[in-house]
Enzyme design. Structure first.
Site, PDB file in Angstrom:
ATOM      1  N   CYS A   1     -19.902   2.530 -21.165  1.00  0.00           N
ATOM      2  CA  CYS A   1     -21.323   2.462 -20.682  1.00  0.00           C
ATOM      3  C   CYS A   1     -22.227   1.472 -21.447  1.00  0.00           C
ATOM      4  CB  CYS A   1     -22.069   3.917 -20.540  1.00  0.00           C
ATOM      5  SG  CYS A   1     -21.141   5.054 -19.745  1.00  0.00           S
TER       6      CYS A   1
ATOM      7  N   GLU B   1       0.747  -1.249  -0.046  1.00  0.00           N
ATOM      8  CA  GLU B   1      -0.035  -0.086  -0.062  1.00  0.00           C
ATOM      9  C   GLU B   1       0.785   1.101   0.020  1.00  0.00           C
ATOM     10  OE1 GLU B   1      -2.947   0.328  -0.666  1.00  0.00           O
ATOM     11  OE2 GLU B   1      -3.670  -1.908  -0.561  1.00  0.00           O
TER      12      GLU B   1
ATOM     13  N   CYS C   1     -15.360   1.873 -16.079  1.00  0.00           N
ATOM     14  CA  CYS C   1     -15.606   3.113 -15.840  1.00  0.00           C
ATOM     15  C   CYS C   1     -14.590   4.098 -15.756  1.00  0.00           C
ATOM     16  CB  CYS C   1     -16.588   3.256 -14.508  1.00  0.00           C
ATOM     17  SG  CYS C   1     -17.607   4.512 -14.241  1.00  0.00           S
TER      18      CYS C   1
ATOM     19  N   CYS D   1     -27.491   2.432 -13.353  1.00  0.00           N
ATOM     20  CA  CYS D   1     -26.546   3.656 -13.233  1.00  0.00           C
ATOM     21  C   CYS D   1     -27.372   4.999 -13.366  1.00  0.00           C
ATOM     22  CB  CYS D   1     -25.436   3.199 -14.218  1.00  0.00           C
ATOM     23  SG  CYS D   1     -24.249   4.637 -13.983  1.00  0.00           S
TER      24      CYS D   1
ATOM     25  N   CYS E   1     -21.247  -1.929 -20.257  1.00  0.00           N
ATOM     26  CA  CYS E   1     -21.237  -2.037 -19.051  1.00  0.00           C
ATOM     27  C   CYS E   1     -22.355  -2.919 -18.138  1.00  0.00           C
ATOM     28  CB  CYS E   1     -21.225  -0.750 -18.328  1.00  0.00           C
ATOM     29  SG  CYS E   1     -21.269  -0.663 -16.510  1.00  0.00           S
TER      30      CYS E   1
HETATM   31  S1  SF4 Z   1     -22.973   2.807 -17.072  1.00  0.00           S
HETATM   32 FE1  SF4 Z   1     -22.367   4.057 -15.288  1.00  0.00          FE
HETATM   33  S2  SF4 Z   1     -20.863   2.388 -14.099  1.00  0.00           S
HETATM   34 FE2  SF4 Z   1     -21.097   1.804 -16.180  1.00  0.00          FE
HETATM   35  S3  SF4 Z   1     -19.305   2.845 -17.200  1.00  0.00           S
HETATM   36 FE3  SF4 Z   1     -21.213   3.871 -17.574  1.00  0.00          FE
HETATM   37  S4  SF4 Z   1     -21.038   5.565 -16.098  1.00  0.00           S
HETATM   38 FE4  SF4 Z   1     -19.769   3.991 -15.378  1.00  0.00          FE
END
Ligand code: SF4
Length: 212
Positions: free
Chosen positions: A196, A40, A189, A205, A199
């Site tokens: 998105c 860390e 993200c 989201c 995702c």
């Molecule tokens: S849908 Fe939401 S969590 Fe997924 S990449 Fe896009 S902004 Fe990020």
């Protein structure tokens, strides 16, 4: 109503199982608390890719506070020189001295005691508690902040976000969850080009398709 465990935590853990950076050497579940502390410290403001090459030689040579204190600080500095941050050698040496002087050579479990170690701030202390002592809390860095802020539409620098991050950490899987958030924020993200369309968290989201 949004169920954070179902909409965020579980899909994130599932994504991580298949796509996480499990090979990073400090994520080996057999690492000692001291080895986690060293990782860390080395990871502060440095990428995982940079630390990965330097970590194992450091740990092999200095696996304990006793080994660090017995070494010449310059020798440790030389080993982490590839990271370009020689200051870390001082942090590791002074932390090892304090562990021996105040904690019988053990990494302490208490947050306040961890903050007393040289070079250990709030994020590092939380990370050690999560990965070395299985605490069900979260450590919020820039990437984790971005992910939670976008998904739940909470201001990135708010106390609410930090509290929410802790509340999300699943019992018994805090370490895995922390790794999942870090990896997902770095790979999916992302800051400039969030993926998105593909995702796994898209359905719930709050920023899907319009993340800034
Ligand atoms: S849908 Fe939401 S969590 Fe997924 S990449 Fe896009 S902004 Fe990020």
């Amino acid at each position: 109503m949004l169920n954070p465990q179902r909409s965020f935590v579980r899909p994130l853990l599932a994504w991580h199982e298949a796509n996480g950076r499990h090979q990073l050497p400090w994520r080996d579940p057999d690492r000692s608390a001291f080895e986690i502390l060293v990782a860390e410290i080395l990871l502060q403001r440095t990428t995982a890719a940079s630390v990965a090459g330097a970590y194992l030689p450091v740990i092999a040579r200095y696996p304990s506070p006793e080994a660090v204190v017995a070494a010449h600080p310059e020798a440790i500095e030389r080993r982490i020189a590839p990271l370009g941050l020689a200051k870390r050698a001082e942090f590791i040496c002074r932390s090892a001295e304090r562990l021996l002087a105040r904690h019988s050579g053990d990494v302490p479990h208490r947050y306040e005691d961890l903050l007393g170690l040289h070079g250990v701030g709030a994020y590092t202390a939380r990370s050690v508690l999560i990965h070395a002592f299985d605490e069900d809390i979260a450590a919020v860095d820039t990437n984790v902040r971005r992910l939670i802020s976008r998904f739940f539409d909470v201001p990135p620098d708010s106390r609410a976000l930090a509290r929410l991050a802790d509340a999300l950490a699943p019992s018994q899987r805090g370490s895995e969850f922390q790794h999942a958030m870090l990896d997902f924020a770095a790979d999916v993200c992302t800051a400039s080009t969030p993926k998105c369309e593909t995702c796994r968290l898209m359905e719930h989201c709050q920023s899907s398709g319009h993340a800034d």
